[in-house]
Design a protein around this motif. Structure first.
Motif, PDB file in Angstrom:
ATOM      1  N   ALA A 106      48.878  32.328  50.995  1.00  0.00           N
ATOM      2  CA  ALA A 106      50.233  32.729  51.396  1.00  0.00           C
ATOM      3  C   ALA A 106      51.290  31.710  50.970  1.00  0.00           C
ATOM      4  N   SER A 107      50.855  30.486  50.650  1.00  0.00           N
ATOM      5  CA  SER A 107      51.816  29.455  50.235  1.00  0.00           C
ATOM      6  C   SER A 107      52.279  29.642  48.792  1.00  0.00           C
ATOM      7  N   TYR A 108      51.621  30.531  48.044  1.00  0.00           N
ATOM      8  CA  TYR A 108      51.999  30.775  46.646  1.00  0.00           C
ATOM      9  C   TYR A 108      52.966  31.953  46.551  1.00  0.00           C
ATOM     10  N   PRO A 109      53.981  31.843  45.698  1.00  0.00           N
ATOM     11  CA  PRO A 109      54.900  32.972  45.532  1.00  0.00           C
ATOM     12  C   PRO A 109      54.250  34.184  44.871  1.00  0.00           C
ATOM     13  N   GLN A 110      53.267  33.933  44.014  1.00  0.00           N
ATOM     14  CA  GLN A 110      52.510  35.000  43.366  1.00  0.00           C
ATOM     15  C   GLN A 110      51.027  34.645  43.447  1.00  0.00           C
ATOM     16  N   ILE A 111      50.192  35.597  43.843  1.00  0.00           N
ATOM     17  CA  ILE A 111      48.769  35.360  44.046  1.00  0.00           C
ATOM     18  C   ILE A 111      47.976  36.167  43.015  1.00  0.00           C
ATOM     19  N   ASN A 112      47.106  35.488  42.298  1.00  0.00           N
ATOM     20  CA  ASN A 112      46.214  36.160  41.354  1.00  0.00           C
ATOM     21  C   ASN A 112      44.774  36.060  41.853  1.00  0.00           C
ATOM     22  N   ILE A 113      44.108  37.190  41.932  1.00  0.00           N
ATOM     23  CA  ILE A 113      42.713  37.236  42.362  1.00  0.00           C
ATOM     24  C   ILE A 113      41.892  37.892  41.257  1.00  0.00           C
ATOM     25  N   TRP A 114      40.786  37.257  40.904  1.00  0.00           N
ATOM     26  CA  TRP A 114      39.876  37.823  39.911  1.00  0.00           C
ATOM     27  C   TRP A 114      38.602  38.253  40.611  1.00  0.00           C
ATOM     28  N   GLN A 115      38.353  39.565  40.605  1.00  0.00           N
ATOM     29  CA  GLN A 115      37.098  40.113  41.108  1.00  0.00           C
ATOM     30  C   GLN A 115      36.207  40.380  39.901  1.00  0.00           C
ATOM     31  N   ALA A 116      35.302  39.446  39.617  1.00  0.00           N
ATOM     32  CA  ALA A 116      34.450  39.541  38.434  1.00  0.00           C
ATOM     33  C   ALA A 116      33.172  40.300  38.772  1.00  0.00           C
ATOM     34  N   GLY A 117      32.783  41.226  37.900  1.00  0.00           N
ATOM     35  CA  GLY A 117      31.632  42.063  38.197  1.00  0.00           C
ATOM     36  C   GLY A 117      31.955  43.013  39.329  1.00  0.00           C
ATOM     37  N   CYS A 118      33.032  43.782  39.166  1.00  0.00           N
ATOM     38  CA  CYS A 118      33.553  44.585  40.280  1.00  0.00           C
ATOM     39  C   CYS A 118      32.730  45.826  40.569  1.00  0.00           C
ATOM     40  N   ALA A 119      31.769  46.164  39.689  1.00  0.00           N
ATOM     41  CA  ALA A 119      30.899  47.336  39.899  1.00  0.00           C
ATOM     42  C   ALA A 119      31.739  48.581  40.153  1.00  0.00           C
ATOM     43  N   HIS A 120      31.469  49.306  41.233  1.00  0.00           N
ATOM     44  CA  HIS A 120      32.173  50.560  41.501  1.00  0.00           C
ATOM     45  C   HIS A 120      33.437  50.367  42.331  1.00  0.00           C
ATOM     46  N   GLY A 121      33.837  49.119  42.565  1.00  0.00           N
ATOM     47  CA  GLY A 121      35.152  48.853  43.131  1.00  0.00           C
ATOM     48  C   GLY A 121      35.260  48.750  44.633  1.00  0.00           C
ATOM     49  N   GLN A 122      34.143  48.866  45.349  1.00  0.00           N
ATOM     50  CA  GLN A 122      34.249  48.849  46.808  1.00  0.00           C
ATOM     51  C   GLN A 122      34.868  47.557  47.331  1.00  0.00           C
ATOM     52  N   GLU A 123      34.479  46.418  46.762  1.00  0.00           N
ATOM     53  CA  GLU A 123      35.014  45.153  47.261  1.00  0.00           C
ATOM     54  C   GLU A 123      36.456  44.936  46.819  1.00  0.00           C
ATOM     55  N   VAL A 124      36.834  45.540  45.698  1.00  0.00           N
ATOM     56  CA  VAL A 124      38.228  45.458  45.247  1.00  0.00           C
ATOM     57  C   VAL A 124      39.136  46.119  46.284  1.00  0.00           C
ATOM     58  N   TYR A 125      38.768  47.318  46.703  1.00  0.00           N
ATOM     59  CA  TYR A 125      39.577  48.025  47.691  1.00  0.00           C
ATOM     60  C   TYR A 125      39.508  47.344  49.057  1.00  0.00           C
ATOM     61  N   SER A 126      38.385  46.719  49.363  1.00  0.00           N
ATOM     62  CA  SER A 126      38.287  45.963  50.613  1.00  0.00           C
ATOM     63  C   SER A 126      39.311  44.831  50.631  1.00  0.00           C
TER      64      SER A 126
END
Length: 289
Positions: A106-126
């Motif tokens: 939250a201290s960053y003005p812009q946050i970048n997250i890399w979900q590597a090996g996202c498979a079918h995306g369940q954890e991305v949406y989580s």
């Protein structure tokens, strides 16, 4: 006679290993996908299963088809990858991300997250749901990557069997969810479709951890239950890739069956929660601000 009979299975196993080696080499030379550093036992199981599902009498027959039938490639890649996950898998991990990692992000003005090996995306949406509830999603960009085009297509659709919803709802609440998971999807027939607003800050892209370089500059990298299928040298290469992707003080989250304990790259990370495999990059390990 008995000695000869007993020796046949051993020769068959050796022949299978040769066939699999040739299959892996053909896949790399023909299409550029390198599986040579995947854990051998796991790779062998998947190649043999792939030969069976493709009605190939032998791995050699599968290799011949792979070389001469380019349309088979995506099916082969889908068979060799392991796109198995669930929403809020290991809820305590997501609760810890929410309670101990998100306040730092939250201290960053812009946050970048890399979900590597996202498979079918369940954890991305989580992640998207928890970031939304934490008030951080509007300034977050999630990069969801996988080398499996079929898995990426599935992830972008965000459609899953409704039979999974009850488990995922329990996971969501255990992860600290503040609403009802049903608020984020619509149900029809035997499927649920996640609200498309969860995709607004997600970029799905093809990226191969085996051969490709740094994908983005990230404040958090998640790669859960992927490294267990890699050999030790490939695990360390991948961890170095994550290290070089993270900003100073950035976070790395691995699967609960994975560990940095025996990797040379471990010296660059400090455990935030060793049991949950959440680490933070030390200041000396990255030149990024």
């Amino acid at each position: 006679m008995n000695e000869l009979h007993d020796a046949v299975p051993a020769r068959d196993v050796a022949l299978e290993d040769i066939e699999i080696d040739l299959f892996v080499r053909a896949l790399k030379l023909r299409y550029g996908y390198d599986f040579s550093q995947y854990a051998p036992a796991s790779l062998k199981r998947r190649v043999l299963q792939l030969a069976h599902t493709q009605d190939a009498a032998t791995v050699s027959a599968l290799t011949a088809r792979l070389l001469h039938e380019p349309d088979l490639l995506q099916g082969v890649l889908a068979g060799l990858s392991v796109p198995v996950s669930e929403m809020f898998r290991d809820p305590e991990v997501f609760r810890t991300l929410r309670e101990r990692v998100f306040p730092v992000l939250a201290s960053y003005p812009q946050i970048n997250i890399w979900q590597a090996g996202c498979a079918h995306g369940q954890e991305v949406y989580s992640l998207a749901i928890l970031l939304e509830e934490a008030g951080l999603y509007e300034r977050t960009q999630i990069y969801a990557t996988d080398f499996n085009e079929k898995a990426l297509s599935h992830a972008q659709e965000g459609i899953y069997p409704s039979k999974e919803a009850r488990l995922w709802s329990r996971n969501y609440l255990a992860a600290g969810g503040s609403h009802s998971l049903a608020d984020y999807y619509s149900a029809r027939y035997e499927y649920i479709k996640l609200d498309q607003r969860l995709r607004r800050n997600v970029i799905f892209a093809n990226h191969n951890l085996v051969t490709d370089d740094v994908f983005c500059e990230a404040h958090l990298v998640l790669c859960r239950n992927v490294l267990i299928y890699f050999s030790d040298p490939l695990q360390d290469r991948t961890l170095a890739l994550f290290r070089d992707s993270l900003v100073r003080g950035g976070f790395l989250c691995l699967g609960t069956r994975e560990s940095l304990d025996f990797a040379p790259s471990a010296v660059d990370f400090t455990p935030l929660d060793a049991a949950l495999r959440i680490y933070r990059l030390g200041a000396r390990a990255s030149g990024r601000d």
